[in-house]
Design a protein around this motif. Structure first.
Motif, PDB file in Angstrom:
ATOM      1  N   THR A  68     -30.430  33.753 -18.787  1.00 17.27           N
ATOM      2  CA  THR A  68     -29.420  34.684 -18.288  1.00 17.27           C
ATOM      3  C   THR A  68     -28.401  33.927 -17.441  1.00 17.27           C
ATOM      4  OG1 THR A  68     -30.608  35.152 -16.236  1.00 17.27           O
ATOM      5  CG2 THR A  68     -31.172  36.496 -18.175  1.00 17.27           C
ATOM      6  N   LYS A  69     -27.311  34.585 -17.144  1.00 14.06           N
ATOM      7  CA  LYS A  69     -26.320  34.003 -16.249  1.00 14.06           C
ATOM      8  C   LYS A  69     -26.948  33.702 -14.887  1.00 14.06           C
ATOM      9  CE  LYS A  69     -21.728  34.902 -14.311  1.00 14.06           C
ATOM     10  NZ  LYS A  69     -20.579  35.849 -14.257  1.00 14.06           N
ATOM     11  N   LYS A  70     -27.833  34.599 -14.441  1.00 11.30           N
ATOM     12  CA  LYS A  70     -28.525  34.400 -13.169  1.00 11.30           C
ATOM     13  C   LYS A  70     -29.375  33.129 -13.208  1.00 11.30           C
ATOM     14  CE  LYS A  70     -31.628  36.776  -9.922  1.00 11.30           C
ATOM     15  NZ  LYS A  70     -32.441  37.993  -9.697  1.00 11.30           N
ATOM     16  N   LEU A 112     -28.836  30.464 -15.031  1.00 13.18           N
ATOM     17  CA  LEU A 112     -27.931  29.306 -15.040  1.00 13.18           C
ATOM     18  C   LEU A 112     -27.434  29.001 -13.624  1.00 13.18           C
ATOM     19  CD1 LEU A 112     -25.852  30.072 -18.257  1.00 13.18           C
ATOM     20  CD2 LEU A 112     -27.652  28.379 -18.003  1.00 13.18           C
TER      21      LEU A 112
END
Length: 327
Positions: free
Chosen positions: A314-316, A318
């Motif tokens: 997820t972006k989180k 990353l």
């Protein structure tokens, strides 16, 4: 690159497809433009794409179409292609166009007089008695020039803003002429007024097969061999597919270890591709050179793979990984 002789553009390249850039596109909306549509579209065009996606090759193909095609683009033969490579430029786009066409450009330094001091202000350029930014658009329109400008991302960062402004001003004055500009997807940060932005699409299966037929010594054996390996997904970009085919042509086989191929591709993207083309990129981050980028990406991959232990992120995830390793 890594070939003992050059290839013929007409015989060894394929038509690419162009769509709305990923950052602006919903998953359901995928408008596709063909190569021939680029000349039919009104106005100026900015083509963006990843390294090795085919930006420069597309400009080569378009220029050859306007000069030599007798059928498909016959009604567009009144265009005369003029190529400007921005990595070679050390002055303004107006001066570069004038010099490429063989005009003598005259420099005039504006003098500003204060009460006690004489200041030398900005430089103005002329052809004869007419200012360059006035005469160049007239010249392009009169001559039906198709201005092909390669490598917006290859400009020094300190000059990029000025060139983008110049392209907007120049493009707005063109009526019977046209600009097609290229830039890496990562180097495109904001909209250039007056340009339609299109991104090169990944290769479709029929395009991959066409390239394999044109390049591989044993096309069917190469296809069946590539299908066995997890790095077959690299084949959707011309540069990577090219490297795999050249490797196969040389050795009659492909590497068994995916890590060998991935290492070669990463090295190609970060170092060899620009080195071969004599492009020097200044990082916006202090001293973040290719060698450090490789170490950074390795640490990033390790943390994602062995700490999070997932094949999707997820972006989180990353952001969290970056915060752990950025120092």
């Amino acid at each position: 690159f890594e070939m003992h002789k050059s290839k013929n553009t007409d015989d060894c390249t394929v038509k690419l497809q162009f769509g709305i850039p990923r950052k602006f596109r919903s998953s359901e909306r995928k408008e596709i433009e063909e190569e021939s549509d680029l000349l039919k579209m009104p106005g100026n065009i900015l083509i963006i794409g990843d390294p090795g996606a085919g930006k420069t090759t597309t400009l080569k193909r378009i220029s050859r179409h306007t000069l030599f095609s007798e059928t498909e683009l016959e009604k567009y033969h009144d265009y005369f292609p003029l190529l400007i490579k921005l990595r070679d430029i050390n002055t303004s786009i107006y001066v570069e166009i004038a010099k490429t066409l063989g005009f003598v450009v005259r420099e005039v330094r504006k003098k500003i007089t204060g009460k006690t001091t004489l200041f030398i202000g900005e430089v103005e350029h002329f052809i004869g008695d007419e200012k360059l930014d006035v005469v160049i658009p007239k010249l392009l329109n009169k001559s039906h020039i198709l201005l092909l400008v390669d490598g917006l991302d290859e400009l020094p960062r300190e000059h990029k803003g000025q060139f983008e402004s110049d392209f907007t001003k120049l493009g707005n004055k063109l009526t019977t002429s046209k600009i097609i500009l290229t830039c890496r997807s990562g180097g495109y940060s904001h909209y250039i007024d007056g340009f339609t932005v299109l991104e090169i699409c990944p290769l479709e299966d029929f395009q991959i097969n066409e390239i394999i037929q044109k390049w591989a010594d044993e096309p069917e054996i190469f296809k069946s061999t590539l299908a066995k390996y997890p790095y077959s997904d690299l084949a959707n970009r011309p540069l990577f597919l090219n490297q795999l085919i050249i490797t196969f042509n040389y050795y009659g086989e492909l590497p068994n270890q995916p890590s060998e191929v991935y290492e070669r591709i990463i090295n190609l993207m970060l170092i060899q591709w620009d080195l071969h083309r004599k492009v020097r990129r200044k990082s916006k981050y202090a001293d973040f050179k290719p060698e450090k980028k490789i170490k950074f990406l390795s640490a990033f991959a390790y943390n994602l793979t062995y700490k999070i232990k997932s094949k999707t992120f997820t972006k989180k995830d990353l952001i969290s990984t970056f915060q752990k390793i950025h120092n």
